[in-house]
Motif scaffolding. Structure first.
Motif, PDB file in Angstrom:
ATOM      1  N   PRO A 115      39.033  33.376  54.741  1.00 47.90           N
ATOM      2  CA  PRO A 115      38.530  32.008  54.531  1.00 47.90           C
ATOM      3  C   PRO A 115      39.654  30.971  54.500  1.00 47.90           C
ATOM      4  N   THR A 116      39.371  29.817  55.092  1.00 47.63           N
ATOM      5  CA  THR A 116      40.308  28.691  55.075  1.00 47.63           C
ATOM      6  C   THR A 116      39.532  27.427  54.737  1.00 47.63           C
ATOM      7  N   ALA A 117      40.231  26.330  54.585  1.00 42.99           N
ATOM      8  CA  ALA A 117      39.577  25.066  54.264  1.00 42.99           C
ATOM      9  C   ALA A 117      38.712  24.574  55.421  1.00 42.99           C
ATOM     10  N   THR A 118      39.027  25.002  56.666  1.00 46.22           N
ATOM     11  CA  THR A 118      38.289  24.501  57.826  1.00 46.22           C
ATOM     12  C   THR A 118      37.120  25.381  58.242  1.00 46.22           C
ATOM     13  N   ASN A 119      37.137  26.671  57.858  1.00 46.03           N
ATOM     14  CA  ASN A 119      36.038  27.537  58.313  1.00 46.03           C
ATOM     15  C   ASN A 119      35.004  27.834  57.227  1.00 46.03           C
ATOM     16  N   THR A 120      35.105  27.162  56.084  1.00 40.02           N
ATOM     17  CA  THR A 120      34.178  27.387  54.980  1.00 40.02           C
ATOM     18  C   THR A 120      33.319  26.167  54.711  1.00 40.02           C
ATOM     19  N   ASN A 121      32.095  26.414  54.235  1.00 36.70           N
ATOM     20  CA  ASN A 121      31.170  25.339  53.865  1.00 36.70           C
ATOM     21  C   ASN A 121      30.421  25.726  52.591  1.00 36.70           C
ATOM     22  N   PRO A 122      30.655  25.019  51.468  1.00 38.22           N
ATOM     23  CA  PRO A 122      31.624  23.921  51.309  1.00 38.22           C
ATOM     24  C   PRO A 122      33.055  24.425  51.423  1.00 38.22           C
ATOM     25  N   ALA A 123      33.951  23.498  51.762  1.00 39.02           N
ATOM     26  CA  ALA A 123      35.337  23.869  51.988  1.00 39.02           C
ATOM     27  C   ALA A 123      35.970  24.411  50.712  1.00 39.02           C
ATOM     28  N   LEU A 124      36.871  25.374  50.866  1.00 39.31           N
ATOM     29  CA  LEU A 124      37.568  25.922  49.707  1.00 39.31           C
ATOM     30  C   LEU A 124      38.270  24.812  48.944  1.00 39.31           C
ATOM     31  N   ALA A 125      38.209  24.885  47.614  1.00 39.87           N
ATOM     32  CA  ALA A 125      38.872  23.885  46.784  1.00 39.87           C
ATOM     33  C   ALA A 125      40.385  23.990  46.909  1.00 39.87           C
ATOM     34  N   SER A 126      40.879  25.212  47.108  1.00 37.47           N
ATOM     35  CA  SER A 126      42.317  25.418  47.290  1.00 37.47           C
ATOM     36  C   SER A 126      42.508  26.594  48.238  1.00 37.47           C
ATOM     37  N   PRO A 127      43.570  26.587  49.038  1.00 38.82           N
ATOM     38  CA  PRO A 127      43.763  27.657  50.039  1.00 38.82           C
ATOM     39  C   PRO A 127      44.113  28.985  49.392  1.00 38.82           C
ATOM     40  N   TRP A 128      43.795  30.070  50.079  1.00 40.78           N
ATOM     41  CA  TRP A 128      44.175  31.407  49.641  1.00 40.78           C
ATOM     42  C   TRP A 128      45.622  31.623  50.091  1.00 40.78           C
ATOM     43  N   ALA A 129      46.547  31.157  49.276  1.00 43.13           N
ATOM     44  CA  ALA A 129      47.949  31.139  49.648  1.00 43.13           C
ATOM     45  C   ALA A 129      48.618  32.472  49.344  1.00 43.13           C
ATOM     46  N   VAL A 130      49.770  32.699  49.973  1.00 41.74           N
ATOM     47  CA  VAL A 130      50.552  33.899  49.720  1.00 41.74           C
ATOM     48  C   VAL A 130      50.921  33.971  48.242  1.00 41.74           C
ATOM     49  N   GLY A 131      50.702  35.146  47.651  1.00 38.79           N
ATOM     50  CA  GLY A 131      51.008  35.347  46.239  1.00 38.79           C
ATOM     51  C   GLY A 131      49.827  35.144  45.311  1.00 38.79           C
ATOM     52  N   THR A 132      48.712  34.582  45.823  1.00 35.38           N
ATOM     53  CA  THR A 132      47.531  34.380  44.975  1.00 35.38           C
ATOM     54  C   THR A 132      46.605  35.586  45.059  1.00 35.38           C
ATOM     55  N   THR A 133      45.823  35.785  44.012  1.00 38.76           N
ATOM     56  CA  THR A 133      44.908  36.931  43.932  1.00 38.76           C
ATOM     57  C   THR A 133      43.464  36.456  44.044  1.00 38.76           C
ATOM     58  N   HIS A 134      42.651  37.175  44.795  1.00 32.21           N
ATOM     59  CA  HIS A 134      41.268  36.764  45.053  1.00 32.21           C
ATOM     60  C   HIS A 134      40.340  37.979  45.041  1.00 32.21           C
ATOM     61  N   THR A 135      39.054  37.706  45.170  1.00 26.55           N
ATOM     62  CA  THR A 135      38.060  38.779  45.105  1.00 26.55           C
ATOM     63  C   THR A 135      36.988  38.595  46.171  1.00 26.55           C
ATOM     64  N   LEU A 136      36.407  39.716  46.560  1.00 27.97           N
ATOM     65  CA  LEU A 136      35.179  39.739  47.354  1.00 27.97           C
ATOM     66  C   LEU A 136      34.134  40.487  46.533  1.00 27.97           C
ATOM     67  N   ARG A 137      32.911  39.950  46.485  1.00 30.71           N
ATOM     68  CA  ARG A 137      31.838  40.664  45.803  1.00 30.71           C
ATOM     69  C   ARG A 137      30.885  41.226  46.848  1.00 30.71           C
ATOM     70  N   LEU A 138      30.625  42.527  46.754  1.00 30.82           N
ATOM     71  CA  LEU A 138      29.717  43.208  47.670  1.00 30.82           C
ATOM     72  C   LEU A 138      28.396  43.442  46.954  1.00 30.82           C
ATOM     73  N   LEU A 139      27.288  43.003  47.576  1.00 28.45           N
ATOM     74  CA  LEU A 139      25.975  43.053  46.942  1.00 28.45           C
ATOM     75  C   LEU A 139      24.950  43.686  47.868  1.00 28.45           C
ATOM     76  N   THR A 140      24.093  44.526  47.315  1.00 26.89           N
ATOM     77  CA  THR A 140      22.930  45.017  48.050  1.00 26.89           C
ATOM     78  C   THR A 140      21.699  44.880  47.167  1.00 26.89           C
ATOM     79  N   GLY A 141      20.528  44.969  47.805  1.00 27.33           N
ATOM     80  CA  GLY A 141      19.279  44.909  47.055  1.00 27.33           C
ATOM     81  C   GLY A 141      18.436  43.706  47.391  1.00 27.33           C
ATOM     82  N   SER A 142      19.029  42.685  48.026  1.00 28.58           N
ATOM     83  CA  SER A 142      18.256  41.484  48.339  1.00 28.58           C
ATOM     84  C   SER A 142      18.106  41.240  49.833  1.00 28.58           C
ATOM     85  N   MET A 143      19.103  41.638  50.609  1.00 25.09           N
ATOM     86  CA  MET A 143      19.043  41.327  52.037  1.00 25.09           C
ATOM     87  C   MET A 143      18.135  42.278  52.800  1.00 25.09           C
TER      88      MET A 143
END
Length: 931
Positions: A117-145
Motif C-alpha cells: 500500500p502507498t498513499a496513491t493506491n489506497t482509498n482513503p489514502a494512507l495517513a502515513s507511508p509504510w516507511a523502511v523501519g516501520t512495523t505493520h500488520t495484515l489481518r486475514l479474515l474468513t466467514g463473511s465473503m
C-alpha cells in the motif's frame, strides 16, 4: 502445527537493511481451527507482501476458504482503482472493505502476493507511508465473503526493509521455499535462478493460480516478487546459495540460511506431551539442545539417515501462552543456531463442566452474532447479529432468557445508509430502551425494549467505529466506545457520551453531549466498556493502559480521565480487548487476545495481581457478582473459561468461537458464538454446598480446603452421629452423583469413617459415625474427599470444622474461682482460630457489599423512574382542563413525596455501602496482620 514452521531471514549482497532491523524469522500465526498463515518478519518496501498458509478450507463445500485481507492500520481501506473482486462470487467485494482477497486451494493451502500500500493506491489514502523501519500488520479474515465458511481472524506482523529481501522456510514435508522481494535490478531485466549448476523455476502468483516460469522480469523500479521451491533433501538445514543471473549483466549469489522443519506431535498447548520431530537435517547431524522460551525441551539429539531427529517433550504449564522463541542449537556438522518462533496456547481441555448447567438455542438466527445484553425489566435477553465483515444488514433479537426462544426480532435496515447492522448493545431499563452501535456506518440507534420499534437513528459518522454500549442509571448517560484496530499517531481515540432521554432539558432527547478524549490511537484505543461504583473502565487495543472515568464528572468543563498502566498486559498484535469490574474487591479482569489470558489488576492503582491463561484469543470477559465468577470468551479457541473472584480457573466449558458474554440479575451467563451456525448459550452455575455454604473451589489449598480457614462448620453432641449434607456433588461430566469418603481428621493417614454416594442431581445427606477418641470441648475436623472412589469423578478435598459439645447429663459444674492459672491456648492454635474468623469476616463483608451494590442500583433506577414521572406530571399540570390540571397537581405532590422517600432510601443505602467498604478494608487489614 503450521505447514510452514518458521523462517530464517538472510541478508544477501542485494539487501540493505537499516541498522535498527536485525535478521529474524518469519511470523507464523495459527487460527482457532488450526489454519496457519505466514509472512516474513521483514518485507521489502514497495514490493508485494508474500503470504502463505495451510488449513484454510470451507467446512461444507470441499473447497478452499475465501480470505479477506485488511490493512491493520486502516481497516476500511480499499484499492484506489476500485473494490477488489470477491473470488467466491465473481462480484465486487466493496461491502467488505478489504484491501485484497485470496482464495485458498481445495486442500486449504494458499500462496499470495498482497499489493504494497502507498498513499496513491489506497482509498482513503494512507495517513502515513509504510516507511523502511516501520512495523505493520495484515489481518486475514474468513466467514463473511463466502456463505457458511469458518470464521477466522489472524494478524500477521512484519517490518519494512529495503533492497532484496530473501527468506527460507521449511515445510513439514522438508520442501524448502526461498522467497524474494524487492531488489535493485535494472528495470526490465530478464532474470533466471539456479542452485549450483541446476536451473530452478520461479514460482509466481497470478490471481489464484501459481505459475512456474524459467525467467521473470524486474519491474520498472527494479524489484521482483517471486519464490523458488526445492525438493525435500536438496537443501538441508544450513547455508544455501542460489545464483541469480540476468540479460543485463546481473550475476550474483544470494545466500540464505535454511532452518530445520519442526513438528510437535502432541501440539503446543500448556501441559501438552508428545514427540518432537526435527527434519531436513544433514544425516548424522547432532543437536545439542532445543529450547522453547526459557525451557529446554530436548538435548543431545542425532539425526538418522533420513535427516530426522526425535525426542519426547512436555510443554510446561508454567510457560506463558504466547508466541515463544524456538532455539535449535546444532553442534555438528557445523555449529549453528536456528531461531524460529512457536505459538504456545493455554490448555482448553474441558474441566469443571459438572459444576454448570449449559443449554444452547435451537432457533434459526441470522448469521453473525456479536453481543448480548439482559433486561431485568423485560426479563429478556437482547442479541445483535450483523453481516460478518460488512455490517450491511442484520437483526436485533429479543429472547426468552430461560428457553432462548425468539420473542421478537427487528431487521436493522436504514434507507439513509447501507451499513445498518447492529454490533454492540446495551439496555436502559429506566427508559425502556435498547441502544446499539452501527459500526459499519459509524452510528448509533435506539430501540424500544418492549417491541423493538425504532426510537432514534443517529446519522452516519456520529462516532467513528462505534463498538461497545453501556447505560449508567446513576448519571442517565449512555457511553459508546470509538474502537479501531489502527494505531495512528494522528487519529484520536475517544468514548462518546449520549443522554439517555432529555438530560439537558432542551426538549430534544437522545442527544450526543460530548466525547471523552483518550489520546491518539497509538497511545490509547478504547474497546470494551464496564461500569461500577460510579466508574467506567475501558482497555486499549494496542497498549497496556486502562482508562478510568468518573461518570459523575464527564460533563464538567475540562474533565480529563485517569489512565492506569497494567504491566501484565502483553502489548503487540491485538492486546487487551475485554474488561469486567468486580466492585466488591475493586478488581479489573482484562482479556488479552495477544497473550491468550486474563489479567487481574487493582482497579485503583493498576497493579497486576495475577495473569491467568484461559484460551486462544481471549476476547471478552464479564463478572457475575451473584456467584462471584468471571466468564471469559476465548474467541480463537474452543472454550469459555470460568474464573473465581481470585482469578483461579475453576472450569473450561466446551463452547467454541465465543464472541461475547453477558450476565442476568440471577447470575446466569449468556454466550453468543460466531460458529458457522451461530448459537446462544446459557450457563447456570450449580453451587456445590456443604451445609448451605458454597465450596466453589474445593481444593486442599483453598479456603474451604484448608482446615484453618474453612467456613464450613457443624456442632455435634459427644457420641452422637454427625449430620452433614450437601448439594451438586457430581462427576466431572455432570451426568451422575459423586461418591464421597469422610475421614476423621485433616492429616494424611486419617481413618475413613464413612462412604456414601450422592443422587443423580448431586445431592446427599448423611449421618457420619462419631469418631473414636473425640471428646467434648474438642475442636475437630472432618475431611470430605471425592475423585478416587468412582471413575470420572470430580476431585475434591473439603475441610469441615466440628465443635464437640458434652451431653446434657455430663454438663460440667462451674468450678470455683481459683488463683491457679488455667491452661493457656498455644499461640499457634489461637492465631489459627483468629485467622479463620477473620477470613469469614472478610468473606461476609464482600457478600454484604455485593448485596448493597445491587440494592443501590435498584434504588437508583426507582429514583430515576419517579423523577421522570414527576417531570411528566408537572407538564400535565400546565395543560388540559382545570379538573385535569388539579388531578395532575395532586399526582405531582404524591410523586414528589414518593421521590423524597426514595432519595432518603438511596442516601441511606449509599451510606451503608460506604460503611461496608470501610469495614471490609478494616477486616482485610486485620487479616493481613494476623497472617
Amino acid at each position: 502445527m503450521a505447514a510452514i514452521v518458521g523462517a530464517v531471514l538472510s541478508i544477501s549482497m542485494f539487501t540493505a537493511l537499516p541498522a535498527a532491523i536485525s535478521p529474524a524469522c518469519a511470523d507464523t500465526v495459527t487460527a482457532g481451527d488450526g489454519a496457519t498463515a505466514t509472512v516474513a518478519d521483514i518485507v521489502a518496501g514497495g514490493s508485494a507482501i508474500h503470504i502463505e498458509g495451510t488449513g484454510w478450507t470451507h467446512p461444507t463445500n470441499g473447497t478452499g476458504s475465501t480470505i479477506g485481507v485488511k490493512l491493520g492500520d486502516a481497516v476500511t481501506t480499499e484499492p484506489a482503482s476500485g473494490p477488489v473482486i470477491n473470488p467466491a462470487t465473481g462480484t465486487s467485494a466493496d461491502e467488505f472493505d478489504v484491501w485484497d482477497a485470496v482464495e485458498a486451494e481445495d486442500d486449504g493451502t494458499f500462496s499470495a502476493d498482497i499489493p504494497f500500500p502507498t498513499a496513491t493506491n489506497t482509498n482513503p489514502a494512507l495517513a502515513s507511508p509504510w516507511a523502511v523501519g516501520t512495523t505493520h500488520t495484515l489481518r486475514l479474515l474468513t466467514g463473511s465473503m463466502e456463505s457458511g465458511d469458518t470464521p477466522r481472524s489472524v494478524l500477521l506482523t512484519f517490518t519494512i526493509g529495503e533492497g532484496l529481501v530473501s527468506t527460507a522456510t521449511t515445510a513439514t514435508d522438508d520442501k524448502v521455499t526461498v522467497t524474494f522481494s524487492g531488489g535493485t535490478f535494472p528495470a526490465g531485466e530478464v532474470l533466471s535462478v539456479k542452485h549450483d549448476s541446476t536451473p530452478l523455476q520461479w514460482s509466481v502468483k497470478n490471481g489464484r493460480q501459481t505459475e512456474l516460469k524459467d525467467t521473470i522480469t524486474a519491474g520498472s523500479t527494479g524489484t521482483i516478487s517471486a519464490s523458488v521451491v526445492l525438493a525435500a533433501g536438496v537443501a538441508p538445514a544450513g547455508p544455501l546459495t542460489l545464483t541469480i543471473t540476468g540479460d543485463q549483466g546481473t550475476d550474483e549469489d544470494v545466500t540464505v540460511v535454511v532452518p530445520p522443519s519442526v513438528s510437535f506431535g502432541g501440539g503446543t498447548s500448556l501441559g501438552a506431551t508428545g514427540t518432537l520431530t526435527l527434519g531436513n537435517l544433514v544425516a548424522g547431524a547432532t543437536i545439542s539442545s532445543v529450547q522453547l522460551g526459557d525451557q529446554t525441551l530436548a538435548t543431545n539429539l542425532a539425526a538418522n539417515g533420513e535427516g530426522k531427529a526425535t525426542a519426547s517433550y512436555t510443554i510446561p504449564r508454567s510457560m506463558s501462552p504466547i508466541t515463544q522463541s524456538l532455539v535449535i542449537t546444532q553442534a555438528t556438522p557445523e555449529a549453528r543456531t536456528y531461531t524460529l518462533s512457536q505459538a504456545v496456547y493455554p490448555d482448553e481441555s474441558t474441566v469443571g463442566a459438572g459444576r454448570f448447567d449449559v443449554i444452547s438455542s435451537t432457533a434459526a438466527f441470522y448469521q453473525g452474532f456479536y453481543q448480548s445484553a439482559y433486561s431485568a425489566t423485560e426479563d429478556a435477553l437482547y442479541v445483535t447479529a450483523s453481516d460478518r465483515g460488512t455490517g450491511n444488514a442484520g437483526f436485533i433479537y429479543k429472547l426468552d432468557p430461560d428457553t432462548l426462544a425468539i420473542e421478537a426480532s427487528k431487521e436493522t435496515v436504514n434507507p439513509d445508509f447501507a451499513k445498518a447492522g447492529a454490533f454492540g448493545i446495551g439496555v436502559d431499563d429506566v427508559h425502556g430502551n435498547v441502544w446499539v452501535s452501527n459500526t459499519g456506518s459509524n452510528s448509533v440507534a435506539v430501540y424500544k425494549e418492549s417491541d423493538l420499534s425504532l426510537v432514534k437513528q443517529f446519522p452516519a459518522e456520529t462516532i467513528s467505529h462505534s463498538r461497545d454500549v453501556v447505560y449508567d442509571p446513576t448519571t442517565e448517560l449512555v457511553f459508546v466506545s470509538s474502537a479501531s484496530e489502527g494505531s495512528s499517531a494522528s487519529s484520536l481515540g475517544y468514548i462518546s457520551v449520549f443522554e439517555a432521554d432529555d438530560k439537558n432539558g432542551n426538549g430534544t432527547p437522545y442527544e450526543k453531549l460530548t466525547d471523552i478524549q483518550t489520546g491518539t490511537r497509538d497511545v490509547f484505543n478504547p474497546v470494551s466498556l464496564t461500569l461500577g461504583d460510579g466508574k467506567l473502565f475501558s482497555p486499549s487495543l494496542g497498549s497496556n493502559k486502562v482508562v478510568s472515568i468518573d461518570t459523575a464528572h464527564v460533563l464538567d468543563v475540562g474533565y480529563a480521565p485517569t489512565f492506569l498502566e497494567i504491566d501484565g498486559i502483553d502489548v503487540g498484535g491485538r492486546g487487551a480487548s475485554g474488561i469486567a469490574y468486580d466492585v466488591a474487591d475493586d478488581r479489573l479482569f482484562i482479556a488479552s487476545q495477544n497473550s491468550n489470558e486474563v489479567v487481574v489488576a487493582d482497579a485503583t492503582t493498576g497493579a497486576t495481581i495475577k495473569e491467568v491463561p484461559t484460551g486462544r484469543q481471549a476476547l471478552n470477559v464479564v463478572f457475575d457478582p451473584v456467584h462471584r465468577l468471571a466468564y471469559v470468551a476465548n474467541f480463537g479457541g474452543t472454550s469459555v473459561s470460568v474464573l473465581d473472584a481470585d482469578g483461579d480457573e475453576i472450569a473450561s466449558l466446551p463452547i467454541a468461537t465465543a464472541n461475547h458474554i453477558s450476565i442476568d440479575d440471577r447470575g446466569d451467563a449468556f454466550v453468543v458464538d460466531k460458529a458457522a451456525t451461530n448459537r446462544v448459550w446459557k450457563i447456570t452455575p450449580r453451587l456445590e454446598t456443604v451445609g448451605g455454604v458454597d465450596v466453589l473451589d474445593p481444593t486442599a489449598g483453598s479456603v474451604t480446603g484448608n482446615a484453618a480457614t474453612t467456613p464450613l462448620s457443624v456442632t455435634v453432641i459427644e457420641g452422637r452421629p454427625i449430620h452433614i449434607e450437601g448439594t451438586n456433588f457430581r462427576t466431572a461430566d455432570g451426568t451422575a452423583g459423586s461418591k464421597i469418603a469422610v475421614k476423621s481428621a485433616s492429616v494424611p493417614g486419617s481413618p475413613t469413617i464413612a462412604e456414601f454416594e450422592a443422587d443423580a442431581q448431586g445431592n446427599w445427606s448423611a449421618d457420619v459415625p462419631f469418631p473414636n477418641g473425640w471428646e467434648a470441648g474438642d475442636g475437630q475436623h472432618l475431611r470430605l474427599l471425592t475423585g478416587s472412589l468412582k471413575g470420572g469423578d470430580t476431585v475434591r478435598s473439603i475441610a469441615v470444622k466440628v465443635q464437640v459439645e458434652p451431653t446434657a447429663a455430663e454438663t460440667p459444674v462451674e468450678p470455683p474461682v481459683t488463683t491457679e492459672p488455667g491452661p493457656t491456648p498455644t499461640p499457634d492454635s489461637t492465631v489459627t482460630e483468629k485467622i479463620a474468623k477473620a477470613t469469614q469476616l472478610v468473606s461476609s463483608d464482600k457478600q454484604a457489599i455485593v448485596k448493597i451494590e445491587k440494592a443501590v442500583t435498584k434504588a437508583t433506577v426507582k429514583v430515576t423512574k419517579v423523577k421522570k414521572q414527576v417531570i411528566a406530571a408537572r407538564k400535565a399540570a400546565k395543560n388540559g382542563s382545570r379538573a385535569e390540571q388539579a388531578a395532575a397537581a395532586k399526582k405531582v405532590k404524591r410523586l414528589e413525596k414518593k421521590l423524597q422517600g426514595l432519595r432518603k432510601e438511596l442516601k441511606g443505602l449509599k451510606s451503608k455501602q460506604a460503611g461496608a467498604k470501610k469495614k471490609l478494608a478494616k477486616d482485610q487489614e486485620a487479616l493481613v496482620g494476623l497472617k
